[in-house]
Structures are given as structure tokens and as C-alpha cells.
Design an enzyme around this catalytic site. Structure first.
Site, PDB file in Angstrom:
ATOM      1  N   ARG A  91      -4.609 -15.073   3.630  1.00  0.00           N
ATOM      2  CA  ARG A  91      -5.946 -15.445   3.911  1.00  0.00           C
ATOM      3  C   ARG A  91      -6.705 -15.765   2.148  1.00  0.00           C
ATOM      4  NH1 ARG A  91      -5.481 -15.203   8.699  1.00  0.00           N
ATOM      5  NH2 ARG A  91      -6.594 -13.710   9.989  1.00  0.00           N
ATOM      6  N   HIS A 119      -3.711 -24.625   7.450  1.00  0.00           N
ATOM      7  CA  HIS A 119      -3.598 -22.695   7.980  1.00  0.00           C
ATOM      8  C   HIS A 119      -3.223 -23.021   9.513  1.00  0.00           C
ATOM      9  CE1 HIS A 119      -5.664 -18.724   8.365  1.00  0.00           C
ATOM     10  NE2 HIS A 119      -3.943 -18.841   8.320  1.00  0.00           N
ATOM     11  N   ARG A 166       0.855  -1.093  -0.099  1.00  0.00           N
ATOM     12  CA  ARG A 166      -0.149  -0.100   0.090  1.00  0.00           C
ATOM     13  C   ARG A 166       0.944   1.235   0.028  1.00  0.00           C
ATOM     14  NH1 ARG A 166      -3.648  -1.658   5.149  1.00  0.00           N
ATOM     15  NH2 ARG A 166      -1.773  -2.369   5.100  1.00  0.00           N
ATOM     16  N   GLU A 201     -12.455 -22.481   5.753  1.00  0.00           N
ATOM     17  CA  GLU A 201     -12.041 -23.281   6.676  1.00  0.00           C
ATOM     18  C   GLU A 201     -12.874 -23.176   7.835  1.00  0.00           C
ATOM     19  OE1 GLU A 201      -8.788 -20.906   7.457  1.00  0.00           O
ATOM     20  OE2 GLU A 201      -7.727 -20.806   5.658  1.00  0.00           O
TER      21      GLU A 201
END
Length: 319
Positions: A239, A286, A179, A268
């Protein structure tokens, strides 16, 4: 004076539980199952603080039902996409997370997935494990070399920077999109890209390390996979919502992507069963931060936030 009551819906590290019980009245979910919406609401009338994980969802509907007794939600996670932050703030409930302490562990797993995907780890393990390794040839399980390759990182927060540090040990050329551009002392020679349009075409390996936001949901589409070089490899330890999984399957099945390494999925627990047919997709459930050292650090940081709050101070990781 009565000690604050804390609800811990998942079984955290033993060191974390010991410290929590020393300083607070603790209600622990011994079953170690995800807290449901009704359980969260019920417990909000019995406790002053909660230490939830990503498995407990504080959406607007749940937040609207919370009892005024609950004062702080000290997440045992960096990501907060399971929390409706504006809704919690409107109810006067403090929300914290645990940044910084899981970067190295998660970056280690990203390197493992990158190497495993590049060198046919799933197929090789299966052949040896099942006693079917009865052949060798110079063309046998030839993979993609990591050393000297270009690594493109999307998201140069703590995990992205930790991955870049480790990748430099493999003499990888680091490119990144973030960003905001990093200062030179954090870039450490990494090449900044203003957009994915210039980053993806140089990605021999692409690692997703950005947070899940409305802007990043579905980030990797069919069109963006096509922008990557033929034979490139995707790694995702952030994610599952960042990736259009149907588009990823198409890219794998067409051969445009050589492989992928995934630690997170749109669904998930469980993952995507369609991925199981492709041994070029290396998968983990994960567990990027799942080391003893990191789990202790995450739990202690969540407790640091609660400690500060009940001392009347601003928690160090207040969102």
C-alpha cells in the site's frame, strides 16, 4: 424463491461474471468506474450483496447511510482498508475478503520491480526504444546484483512468504520482520528480526508486504531510510500509505537509495508525478494481482463467500 441480487461495480473477469450470472441476479456497472458514495448507498437499497474492489470506499459516513437490505460486502481484494469494519459490523453487514489466491502473482511483480530497479530497466528501455543507444562501456548502466544479496521483507503473510520462496531461487539471504515470528516450517531458514531497527541495516533490498493499518501508515520515514545501507533498493507492492513519499524522494535524490520499485502510491490512480523525473524509480499502476489466473481466483473466492452466506453458513473468509 427469488435469487439474491448482487451489485458488481467494477468489471471482474469473464469467468467470474459468468458464474455470478448463473447463480444470482447481477447488476453490473458496465462503465467500470469506481462506485461513488452515493452510488453505493443507492445500490444498497436494490441489492442483497456487493462485490466491491478497493476503489469503493465504505467509510463510516457511507455505512451509516446503507439500506438494511444489504447483507454482505464480499470484497474482491485482500486489503480491507477501504472498509470501516467496526461500522459495518455494527450494522450487521458481513464483510469478507480474498486472501491466499493472489500471493504468487503479487510476489512475481515484486521480483520484476526488484530486478528492474536493480538493473536500470527504465533507462535501458528508454535508450533502446528511442534509438538513442549509440554507446557502450564497461561502466555503462552498471547495476546492483540480486543474486546472493540480502532481502529484507516487512510482512511475512502470503505475499511475503511467496516472495521469499522466489527470492531463494536467486540465492538471496532472507531476513524478515512480522507481527509474529513464523514457525520453522514457514521460515524455511529466513532470519527473524524483532524490530525494524535490526532489519533495515541488513536490507540490500527491502520489500514492503504488510497490510495498511494505523501502525504501519508512514512506516518508511526519513529516519528509517537512513537506517538502510547506502545503495539499497526499496520495493513496495503493498500500500502506498506505508511510505513517506517526500522522504523516499530525498533518499533517491541524495543517492542513499540506489533505486525503488513501486506498484502502489499514496494517490491512486495517478501516482506521484515527482517520481517521473527519476528513472531509478520503476513504477507500475497497482497491478500486482493482475493475471488471468489470479483474477479468476479472486472473483471465485468472493462468490464462494457469498454462496456460503446465502446458504446460511459462515463465509470462509469472514472478517
Amino acid at each position: 424463491m427469488a435469487r439474491p441480487v448482487v451489485w458488481i461495480p467494477r468489471r471482474l473477469s469473464e469467468a467470474t461474471l459468468a458464474r455470478a450470472r448463473r447463480d444470482y441476479e447481477v447488476i453490473l456497472n458496465e462503465a467500470d468506474t469506481p462506485g461513488t458514495a452515493d452510488q453505493i448507498v443507492e445500490m444498497s437499497a436494490r441489492v442483497d450483496a456487493m462485490i466491491p474492489c478497493h476503489s469503493e470506499r465504505f467509510d463510516a459516513a457511507v455505512v451509516a447511510r446503507l439500506d438494511p437490505r444489504l447483507k454482505i460486502v464480499a470484497n474482491h481484494s485482500v486489503g480491507t482498508d477501504h472498509c470501516d469494519l467496526p461500522a459495518l459490523k455494527a450494522r450487521g453487514i458481513a464483510v469478507t475478503n480474498t486472501p491466499g489466491v493472489l500471493a504468487d502473482a503479487t510476489a512475481e511483480l515484486a521480483m520484476m520491480l526488484m530486478l528492474g530497479a536493480a538493473r536500470h530497466a527504465v533507462t535501458g528501455d528508454r535508450l533502446v526504444r528511442t534509438g538513442r543507444w549509440d554507446f557502450w562501456s564497461p561502466a555503462f548502466l552498471v547495476g546492483k546484483q540480486v543474486t546472493g544479496a540480502r532481502l529484507a521483507i516487512v510482512g511475512m503473510g502470503g505475499v511475503g512468504r511467496a516472495l521469499a520462496r522466489k527470492a531463494r531461487g536467486f540465492d538471496m539471504e532472507i531476513h524478515y520482520h512480522n507481527r509474529r515470528r513464523l514457525p520453522p516450517e514457514q521460515e524455511q531458514g529466513a532470519i527473524h528480526h524483532d524490530s525494524l531497527d535490526t532489519l533495515l541495516p541488513v536490507a540490500d533490498f527491502l520489500s514492503l508486504n504488510c497490510p495498511a493499518t494505523p501502525e504501519t501508515t508512514g512506516l518508511m520515514t526519513t529516519e528509517r531510510f537512513r537506517q538502510m545501507p547506502p545503495g539499497s533498493i526499496l520495493v513496495n507492492v503493498a500500500r502506498g500509505t506505508l511510505v513517506d513519499e517526500a522522504a523516499l524522494l530525498m533518499a533517491i535524490e541524495s543517492g542513499h537509495l540506489a533505486a525503488a520499485g513501486l506498484d502502489c502510491f499514496r494517490e491512486e490512480p495517478g501516482g506521484n508525478p515527482a517520481f517521473a523525473a527519476h528513472e531509478s524509480i520503476v513504477m507500475m499502476p497497482h497491478v500486482g494481482s493482475a493475471t488471468v489466473r489470479t483474477r479468476d481466483a479472486m472473483g471465485f473466492l468472493a462468490l464462494d463467500n457469498i454462496d456460503a452466506f446465502f446458504r446460511g453458513e459462515t463465509p470462509p473468509n469472514l472478517l
